[in-house]
Design an enzyme around this catalytic site. Sequence first.
Site, mmCIF file in Angstrom:
data_model
loop_
_atom_site.group_PDB
_atom_site.id
_atom_site.type_symbol
_atom_site.label_atom_id
_atom_site.label_comp_id
_atom_site.label_asym_id
_atom_site.label_seq_id
_atom_site.Cartn_x
_atom_site.Cartn_y
_atom_site.Cartn_z
ATOM 1 N N ALA A 129 0.825 -1.206 0.000
ATOM 2 C CA ALA A 129 0.000 0.000 0.000
ATOM 3 C C ALA A 129 0.865 1.263 0.000
ATOM 4 O O ALA A 129 0.703 2.156 0.840
ATOM 5 C CB ALA A 129 -0.937 -0.014 1.199
ATOM 6 N N ASN A 208 4.938 -10.758 4.956
ATOM 7 C CA ASN A 208 4.179 -9.836 4.113
ATOM 8 C C ASN A 208 5.109 -8.923 3.333
ATOM 9 O O ASN A 208 6.079 -8.401 3.870
ATOM 10 C CB ASN A 208 3.218 -9.003 4.969
ATOM 11 C CG ASN A 208 2.198 -9.861 5.689
ATOM 12 O OD1 ASN A 208 2.179 -9.946 6.904
ATOM 13 N ND2 ASN A 208 1.335 -10.526 4.940
ATOM 14 N N ARG A 216 14.331 -24.110 -3.506
ATOM 15 C CA ARG A 216 15.608 -23.819 -4.185
ATOM 16 C C ARG A 216 15.983 -22.343 -4.056
ATOM 17 O O ARG A 216 17.148 -21.993 -4.248
ATOM 18 C CB ARG A 216 15.526 -24.196 -5.667
ATOM 19 C CG ARG A 216 15.403 -25.688 -5.921
ATOM 20 C CD ARG A 216 15.611 -26.021 -7.393
ATOM 21 N NE ARG A 216 15.435 -27.445 -7.636
ATOM 22 C CZ ARG A 216 14.285 -28.012 -7.996
ATOM 23 N NH1 ARG A 216 13.214 -27.246 -8.174
ATOM 24 N NH2 ARG A 216 14.197 -29.309 -8.194
ATOM 25 N N ASP A 263 0.724 -2.496 12.792
ATOM 26 C CA ASP A 263 0.702 -1.894 11.447
ATOM 27 C C ASP A 263 -0.653 -1.214 11.240
ATOM 28 O O ASP A 263 -1.199 -1.213 10.142
ATOM 29 C CB ASP A 263 0.975 -2.947 10.368
ATOM 30 C CG ASP A 263 1.297 -2.335 9.000
ATOM 31 O OD1 ASP A 263 1.576 -1.113 8.940
ATOM 32 O OD2 ASP A 263 1.257 -3.068 7.997
ATOM 33 N N ALA A 298 -3.828 -2.917 3.140
ATOM 34 C CA ALA A 298 -3.290 -1.580 3.432
ATOM 35 C C ALA A 298 -3.214 -1.374 4.941
ATOM 36 O O ALA A 298 -4.048 -0.711 5.549
ATOM 37 C CB ALA A 298 -4.166 -0.512 2.776
ATOM 38 N N GLY A 299 -2.214 -1.983 5.560
ATOM 39 C CA GLY A 299 -2.111 -1.907 7.004
ATOM 40 C C GLY A 299 -3.209 -2.750 7.638
ATOM 41 O O GLY A 299 -3.790 -3.643 7.004
#
Length: 376
Positions: A129, A208, A216, A263, A298-299
Amino acid sequence: MLTGASLVLPTGTVHDSRLAIDGTQITAEETPHANVVDVRGHWLVPGFVDLHNHGGGGASFTSGTVEDVLTGIHTHRLHGTTTLVASTVTDDMDLLAQRAGLLSELAEQGDIAGIHFEGPFISPCRKGAHSEKLLRDPEPAEVRKLIDAARGTAKMVTLATELPGGLDSVRLLAEHGVIAAIGHTDATYEQTVAAIDAGATVATHLFNAMPQIGHRAPGPITALLEDDRITVELINDGTHLHPAALQLAFHHAGAARVALITDAMDAAGFGDGRYLLGPLEVEVTEGVARLVEGGSIAGSTLTLDRAFQRAVTVDGLPVENVVAAISANPARLLGMYDRIGSLEPGKDADLVVLDHQFALKGVMRRGEWVIDPQLG
């Protein structure tokens, strides 16, 4: 004098406890004729410390007036967060510098613990965001502008350290006593190891806005989990992380290297609706915040009391581990553990009262009730 609770200390939990408070501090001495508050059947834990928070109560730390910021701070205090770092989001550099000036005054007054710059020095591949057109490489001179604008109150900068200038900026931050956090990154495993060796010490909301683990191409998550120098942020709202991912982080990093964060954005403690996060419009529906354009998360609308309760009742984590992750560990990262983060004599009387189901019932900050458990 708070009596009868299960008191969580660094050494373990003491049941049927007595905790003495004199003025703004916890004391070892029991004061004669003290006001006795019976909190039998409850838990007493240290005040929560949030390293990563963009706002709440309908107010944003990324824009608005001093009064708006104070509204957001008070909203989170009502949910047990007695210490928080105000986080910005990507914006024009001059606007970020102005914002840093405003927030630094609140830090100097003790309303916030400092400033966290999340962006603009992040990867366009993992922008989340953040406005892509305002992103820039983490050149040391640019990073230094924000540190200087914060007048000694910058606590953390989130960087995509694989970008040009990234490693030199990590070294710059370390030299100035500012936490270099790896996040919103498209780094490889090897690039992440190099950033840790350069001085990075935090993973911004682990899992996130970064490549996922591959067998790999283990990516940044593996490097961040395995290194004892890194503290990993986790958003425990049930949206950002599957419970198994949370358990994976606690298992591999250990409780001493986890910091539970919110957040949070404006809608935390407020409600659904449309909001701005920096220059971007956000729609909050049923407590989940997403960009209007593109749909990226977005948060969050999380508060730390909910994160605590979920960690114990849903994730099944020991209370002592949750206290470490939500109070002691972030306090140590901020260099404030001598004052906050545990309920020990000589420290600030910052505490939270929880009932037997871990719902918040009382909050004290510096010896004064924000929420009195006797009054509700």
